[in-house]
Enzyme design. Structure first.
Site, PDB file in Angstrom:
ATOM      1  N   GLY A  12      98.781 -38.606  61.555  1.00  0.00           N
ATOM      2  CA  GLY A  12      97.811 -39.677  61.348  1.00  0.00           C
ATOM      3  C   GLY A  12      98.181 -40.722  60.309  1.00  0.00           C
ATOM      4  O   GLY A  12      97.306 -41.460  59.843  1.00  0.00           O
ATOM      5  N   SER A  13      99.478 -40.839  59.968  1.00  0.00           N
ATOM      6  CA  SER A  13      99.826 -41.874  58.973  1.00  0.00           C
ATOM      7  C   SER A  13      99.583 -43.275  59.539  1.00  0.00           C
ATOM      8  O   SER A  13      99.150 -44.178  58.807  1.00  0.00           O
ATOM      9  CB  SER A  13     101.278 -41.715  58.503  1.00  0.00           C
ATOM     10  OG  SER A  13     102.184 -41.980  59.540  1.00  0.00           O
ATOM     11  N   ASN A  14      99.823 -43.475  60.827  1.00  0.00           N
ATOM     12  CA  ASN A  14      99.520 -44.789  61.423  1.00  0.00           C
ATOM     13  C   ASN A  14      98.017 -45.021  61.489  1.00  0.00           C
ATOM     14  O   ASN A  14      97.549 -46.140  61.262  1.00  0.00           O
ATOM     15  CB  ASN A  14     100.139 -44.901  62.822  1.00  0.00           C
ATOM     16  CG  ASN A  14     101.614 -45.213  62.753  1.00  0.00           C
ATOM     17  OD1 ASN A  14     102.010 -46.344  62.492  1.00  0.00           O
ATOM     18  ND2 ASN A  14     102.443 -44.192  62.940  1.00  0.00           N
ATOM     19  N   MET A 112      99.360 -37.590  71.929  1.00  0.00           N
ATOM     20  CA  MET A 112     100.400 -36.932  72.725  1.00  0.00           C
ATOM     21  C   MET A 112      99.923 -36.567  74.134  1.00  0.00           C
ATOM     22  O   MET A 112     100.230 -35.492  74.642  1.00  0.00           O
ATOM     23  CB  MET A 112     100.889 -35.679  71.988  1.00  0.00           C
ATOM     24  CG  MET A 112     101.440 -35.964  70.602  1.00  0.00           C
ATOM     25  SD  MET A 112     102.799 -37.146  70.615  1.00  0.00           S
ATOM     26  CE  MET A 112     104.105 -36.095  71.229  1.00  0.00           C
ATOM     27  N   ARG A 113      99.172 -37.452  74.746  1.00  0.00           N
ATOM     28  CA  ARG A 113      98.706 -37.225  76.120  1.00  0.00           C
ATOM     29  C   ARG A 113      99.022 -38.442  76.956  1.00  0.00           C
ATOM     30  O   ARG A 113      98.870 -39.580  76.475  1.00  0.00           O
ATOM     31  CB  ARG A 113      97.188 -37.042  76.170  1.00  0.00           C
ATOM     32  CG  ARG A 113      96.672 -35.935  75.306  1.00  0.00           C
ATOM     33  CD  ARG A 113      96.627 -34.643  76.076  1.00  0.00           C
ATOM     34  NE  ARG A 113      96.204 -33.557  75.212  1.00  0.00           N
ATOM     35  CZ  ARG A 113      96.172 -32.293  75.592  1.00  0.00           C
ATOM     36  NH1 ARG A 113      96.542 -31.967  76.819  1.00  0.00           N
ATOM     37  NH2 ARG A 113      95.789 -31.357  74.763  1.00  0.00           N
ATOM     38  N   LEU A 114      99.403 -38.197  78.204  1.00  0.00           N
ATOM     39  CA  LEU A 114      99.549 -39.312  79.137  1.00  0.00           C
ATOM     40  C   LEU A 114      98.168 -39.685  79.637  1.00  0.00           C
ATOM     41  O   LEU A 114      97.383 -38.815  80.012  1.00  0.00           O
ATOM     42  CB  LEU A 114     100.390 -38.869  80.329  1.00  0.00           C
ATOM     43  CG  LEU A 114     101.836 -39.315  80.361  1.00  0.00           C
ATOM     44  CD1 LEU A 114     102.444 -38.961  81.706  1.00  0.00           C
ATOM     45  CD2 LEU A 114     101.962 -40.814  80.092  1.00  0.00           C
ATOM     46  N   ASN A 129      99.760 -49.388  71.817  1.00  0.00           N
ATOM     47  CA  ASN A 129     100.502 -48.193  71.372  1.00  0.00           C
ATOM     48  C   ASN A 129     101.631 -48.622  70.445  1.00  0.00           C
ATOM     49  O   ASN A 129     102.123 -49.750  70.518  1.00  0.00           O
ATOM     50  CB  ASN A 129     101.087 -47.472  72.588  1.00  0.00           C
ATOM     51  CG  ASN A 129     101.790 -46.184  72.218  1.00  0.00           C
ATOM     52  OD1 ASN A 129     101.315 -45.424  71.376  1.00  0.00           O
ATOM     53  ND2 ASN A 129     102.929 -45.916  72.836  1.00  0.00           N
ATOM     54  N   HIS A 131     105.503 -47.319  69.275  1.00  0.00           N
ATOM     55  CA  HIS A 131     106.572 -46.400  69.671  1.00  0.00           C
ATOM     56  C   HIS A 131     107.763 -46.591  68.729  1.00  0.00           C
ATOM     57  O   HIS A 131     108.161 -47.730  68.458  1.00  0.00           O
ATOM     58  CB  HIS A 131     106.994 -46.656  71.119  1.00  0.00           C
ATOM     59  CG  HIS A 131     107.977 -45.649  71.602  1.00  0.00           C
ATOM     60  ND1 HIS A 131     107.618 -44.350  71.914  1.00  0.00           N
ATOM     61  CD2 HIS A 131     109.318 -45.720  71.780  1.00  0.00           C
ATOM     62  CE1 HIS A 131     108.697 -43.684  72.274  1.00  0.00           C
ATOM     63  NE2 HIS A 131     109.740 -44.485  72.195  1.00  0.00           N
TER      64      HIS A 131
HETATM   65  C1  GRF Z   1     104.779 -42.306  65.202  1.00  0.00           C
HETATM   66  O1  GRF Z   1     106.171 -42.255  64.997  1.00  0.00           O
HETATM   67  C2  GRF Z   1     104.453 -43.143  66.407  1.00  0.00           C
HETATM   68  O2  GRF Z   1     105.343 -44.177  66.622  1.00  0.00           O
HETATM   69  C3  GRF Z   1     104.579 -42.132  67.519  1.00  0.00           C
HETATM   70  O3  GRF Z   1     104.045 -40.951  66.986  1.00  0.00           O
HETATM   71  C4  GRF Z   1     104.228 -40.953  65.570  1.00  0.00           C
HETATM   72  C5  GRF Z   1     102.883 -40.694  64.945  1.00  0.00           C
HETATM   73  O4  GRF Z   1     102.970 -40.529  63.552  1.00  0.00           O
HETATM   74  N1  GRF Z   1     103.916 -42.615  68.707  1.00  0.00           N
HETATM   75  P1  GRF Z   1     101.639 -40.455  62.686  1.00  0.00           P
HETATM   76  O5  GRF Z   1     100.794 -39.326  63.278  1.00  0.00           O
HETATM   77  O6  GRF Z   1     100.943 -41.777  62.799  1.00  0.00           O
HETATM   78  O7  GRF Z   1     102.060 -40.147  61.282  1.00  0.00           O
END
Ligand code: GRF
Length: 216
Positions: A12-14, A112-114, A129, A131
């Site tokens: 969840g850092s993003n 992590m789901r499609l 999203n 990536h």
């Molecule tokens: C990130 O590297 C993002 O690009 C990818 O999953 C990771 C999630 O990291 N889709 P966090 O959970 O936000 O720390």
């Protein structure tokens, strides 16, 4: 003021970076949706005061049953049907939660789901999203390690709209990140870039959605 919702499965850092950036720009983080009980992102949402909903994709597990070939094939077909039905049910729950929260923009952040075409169609143009590669290179999981092990001298990050494919939607922004001596240092540099790029793009979209709503 526009409403941001985030779907995340893990650290969840993003999510945290997005919430802070949205708030600093006068927007509201209305909801976190998580599909993994115990994920650290749930602790972050509690600390940040963002309401969260835990959505379950799970059900009884039919695997491991003994039986003849026809029975096993039947089990597999039923299992595939179960997975599709569970995904549909989970996505209906997600859409209901997003609608109740008044989400304007939905950001996937390590979810992590499609997502099914039905869900993608419902949120098209408002579903984004992040990536950790310079798409279209290295779609899918483990992108940083794969790029690093392939010897890439320039790695990076892409923010894109979500479409029906895996990491294939229209690109909103990219940022390059130079290769570091060690994989861990490269990962760290990429994550830092993710936080700033994703925050910038999300705030731009929230600002635009806000102006659209005002002019309507
Ligand atoms: C990130 O590297 C993002 O690009 C990818 O999953 C990771 C999630 O990291 N889709 P966090 O959970 O936000 O720390």
């Amino acid at each position: 003021m526009a409403n941001l919702a985030v779907l995340a499965s893990g650290n969840g850092s993003n999510f945290e970076a997005l919430v802070k950036a949205a708030r600093a720009a006068g927007h509201v983080a209305v909801l976190l949706i998580c599909d993994r009980p115990g994920a650290f992102v749930l602790e972050r949402s509690a600390r940040l005061g963002v309401p969260s909903v835990l959505v379950s994709y799970a059900s009884g597990n039919r695997s491991g049953r003994n039986g003849d070939r026809a029975r096993l094939d039947g089990d597999r077909v039923r299992r595939d049907g179960d997975i599709a039905a569970r995904r549909l049910a989970a996505e209906m729950e997600i859409t209901t939660a997003l609608e109740s929260a008044g989400a304007d923009l939905v950001a996937l952040a390590g979810f992590m789901r499609l997502l099914s075409p039905i869900f993608v169609t419902r949120w098209r143009g408002r579903l984004i999203n992040i990536h950790p590669s310079l798409l279209p290179a290295y779609p899918g999981t483990d992108a940083i390690r794969r790029a690093w092990e392939a010897g890439e001298s320039t790695l990076g990050v892409t923010v894109h709209y979500v479409d029906e494919g895996m990491d294939t939607g229209p690109v909103l922004a990219r940022a390059e990140v130079g290769r570091q001596d060690r994989l861990e240092a490269t990962e760290q540099a990429i994550h830092e870039t993710e936080h700033s790029l994703y925050s910038r793009v999300a705030v731009e979209l929230l600002d635009a959605l806000d102006s659209e709503a005002v002019s309507r």
